[in-house]
Design a protein around this motif. Structure first.
Motif, short mmCIF file in Angstrom:
data_model
loop_
_atom_site.label_atom_id
_atom_site.label_comp_id
_atom_site.label_asym_id
_atom_site.label_seq_id
_atom_site.Cartn_x
_atom_site.Cartn_y
_atom_site.Cartn_z
N UNK A 80 0.83 -1.21 0.00
CA UNK A 80 0.00 0.00 0.00
C UNK A 80 0.86 1.26 0.00
N UNK A 81 1.96 1.23 0.75
CA UNK A 81 2.86 2.39 0.79
C UNK A 81 3.57 2.58 -0.54
N UNK A 82 4.03 1.48 -1.13
CA UNK A 82 4.69 1.56 -2.43
C UNK A 82 3.74 2.12 -3.48
N UNK A 83 2.47 1.71 -3.41
CA UNK A 83 1.49 2.16 -4.40
C UNK A 83 1.23 3.66 -4.31
N UNK A 84 1.42 4.25 -3.13
CA UNK A 84 1.14 5.67 -2.95
C UNK A 84 2.36 6.56 -3.20
N UNK A 232 13.90 1.32 5.34
CA UNK A 232 12.60 0.98 5.94
C UNK A 232 11.69 2.20 5.81
N UNK A 233 10.57 2.02 5.12
CA UNK A 233 9.68 3.15 4.81
C UNK A 233 8.33 2.93 5.49
N UNK A 234 7.91 3.93 6.25
CA UNK A 234 6.60 3.89 6.91
C UNK A 234 5.83 5.16 6.54
N UNK A 235 4.55 4.99 6.25
CA UNK A 235 3.72 6.13 5.85
C UNK A 235 2.77 6.50 6.98
N UNK A 236 2.73 7.81 7.29
CA UNK A 236 1.82 8.34 8.30
C UNK A 236 0.96 9.43 7.66
N UNK A 237 -0.35 9.21 7.55
CA UNK A 237 -1.22 10.28 7.04
C UNK A 237 -1.06 11.54 7.89
N UNK A 238 -1.10 12.68 7.25
CA UNK A 238 -0.85 13.92 7.97
C UNK A 238 -1.89 14.16 9.07
N UNK A 239 -3.09 13.59 8.89
CA UNK A 239 -4.12 13.77 9.91
C UNK A 239 -3.74 13.13 11.24
N UNK A 240 -2.82 12.16 11.20
CA UNK A 240 -2.41 11.49 12.44
C UNK A 240 -1.44 12.32 13.26
#
Length: 354
Positions: A80-84, A232-240
């Motif tokens: 999901x992170x790679x796709x975005x 190592x890549x982690x995605x955090x939506x800005x709303x969080x």
């Protein structure tokens, strides 16, 4: 040793690569200066042109990593992170432990097609770095396509001295000690997030390390040394991320504690958690460099032949002096990335109250 491996170790070849980079960079900076006349007439055209021009310069360094040294880059994340990635405006937080960490970040931006629209949120002094720093004068926050804002929250590269001072500050503030990172400077992060709300969709935390406990350098890349970079890549939506400045600062401190734990895991197991992805390198960086090399080296070779054919000692000595000055200049540019020649920023700054 094959012919290509032999050429990678030759000073003359390094000098020619440096010549192409420096001269093309000066041409690009001049063209960028000329594009200022477009600003009042067509801002979108101005932005598109400057993104392309910046790409033409930055991608030459990416070419060295991808095609000259053939360094491998592996992502540890989820599908999901790679796709975005590369499809949304994002802030990228990267640890600042290595001389070529910025180059690994640029490489991943290139492989996802957003190198030209990437930005570096860094100390203002970097604007004065010739060529690359100068390109930033002509780039804005608003760009055509998804923009990636690279942010080094530690403010400076990791050294043992800076780490010791940083942990003294952490102890005085009652914050947990970090083993592999400096204490993040929260002001820049909270300001960036606040200013970019409504523009940026997410924060990508990237923790970088190299297999075999290697500590690569740009000079090593120039000599064709191959490294294996793991991210190592982690995605955090800005709303969080909290709106309140103090809570956002606490969020960042917690993030760096997690990054420290990830580095500890990597040192123990040799891998980061998550699925492994190896985005394919694209041919454009190589084609861009070969195009510049064709345009610039042909007249250079003709000029050199003319100098030596003239038989003039004065002309030949002048040319050799120019070559010496050019080699010194290229070495100085490489020195900007070297940790031991880095700024003293952080040795004393951590002692000041944020």
């Amino acid at each position: 040793m094959g012919l290509l491996a032999f050429l990678k170790t030759q000073f003359v070849v390094h000098l020619l690569i440096g010549f192409v980079f420096v001269v093309s960079g000066l041409v690009i900076n001049f063209v960028q200066l000329c594009t200022l006349i477009l600003w009042p007439l067509n801002k979108q055209l101005y932005r598109r042109l400057n993104c392309r021009l910046a790409y033409s310069l930055w991608s030459q360094l990416v070419m060295l990593l991808e095609w000259w040294s053939c360094t491998a880059c592996t992502l540890f994340t989820d599908q999901a992170t790679v796709a975005r990635f590369g499809k949304e405006h994002a802030v990228i937080i990267l640890n600042h432990n290595f001389e070529i960490d910025f180059l690994c970040g640029w490489t991943m931006c290139e492989r996802f097609g957003v190198l030209g629209s990437s930005k570096v949120l860094a100390k203002r002094e970097l604007l004065y770095v010739p060529l690359i720093g100068w390109t930033w004068y002509f780039l804005e926050t608003r760009v055509p396509g998804p923009a990636q804002f690279l942010l080094y929250c530690e403010g400076t590269r990791f050294t043992e001295k800076k780490h010791r001072v940083s942990m003294e500050v952490a102890a005085s503030k009652g914050l947990p000690a970090l083993k592999y990172h400096l204490l993040p400077r929260t002001k820049g992060f909270t300001t960036a997030v606040q200013c970019l709300r409504g523009t940026v969709a997410a924060v990508y935390d990237v923790t970088l390390n190299f297999r075999g406990n290697k500590n690569p350098s740009l000079l090593g890349i120039l000599y064709g040394k191959k490294y294996e970079a793991d991210m190592c890549v982690r995605r955090f939506p800005l709303e969080e991320i909290p709106l309140d400045e103090k809570e956002a600062a606490q969020w960042l401190h917690k993030l760096y504690q997690e990054k420290d734990a990830l580095q500890e895991m990597y040192n123990q197991k040799g891998v980061f958690p998550g699925e492994q992805f190896k985005p394919a390198r694209r041919p454009w960086t190589l084609l861009n460099f070969l195009s510049w090399a064709t345009v610039l080296l042909s007249p250079l070779f003709s000029f050199v032949l003319g100098v030596f054919a003239s038989g003039s000692p004065l002309l030949i000595l002048t040319f050799l002096g120019f070559v010496g000055a050019a080699s010194f200049g290229v070495r100085r540019l490489i020195g900007v990335t070297e940790i031991e020649k880095g700024s003293s920023y952080g040795n004393q700054e951590f002692k000041k109250k944020e």
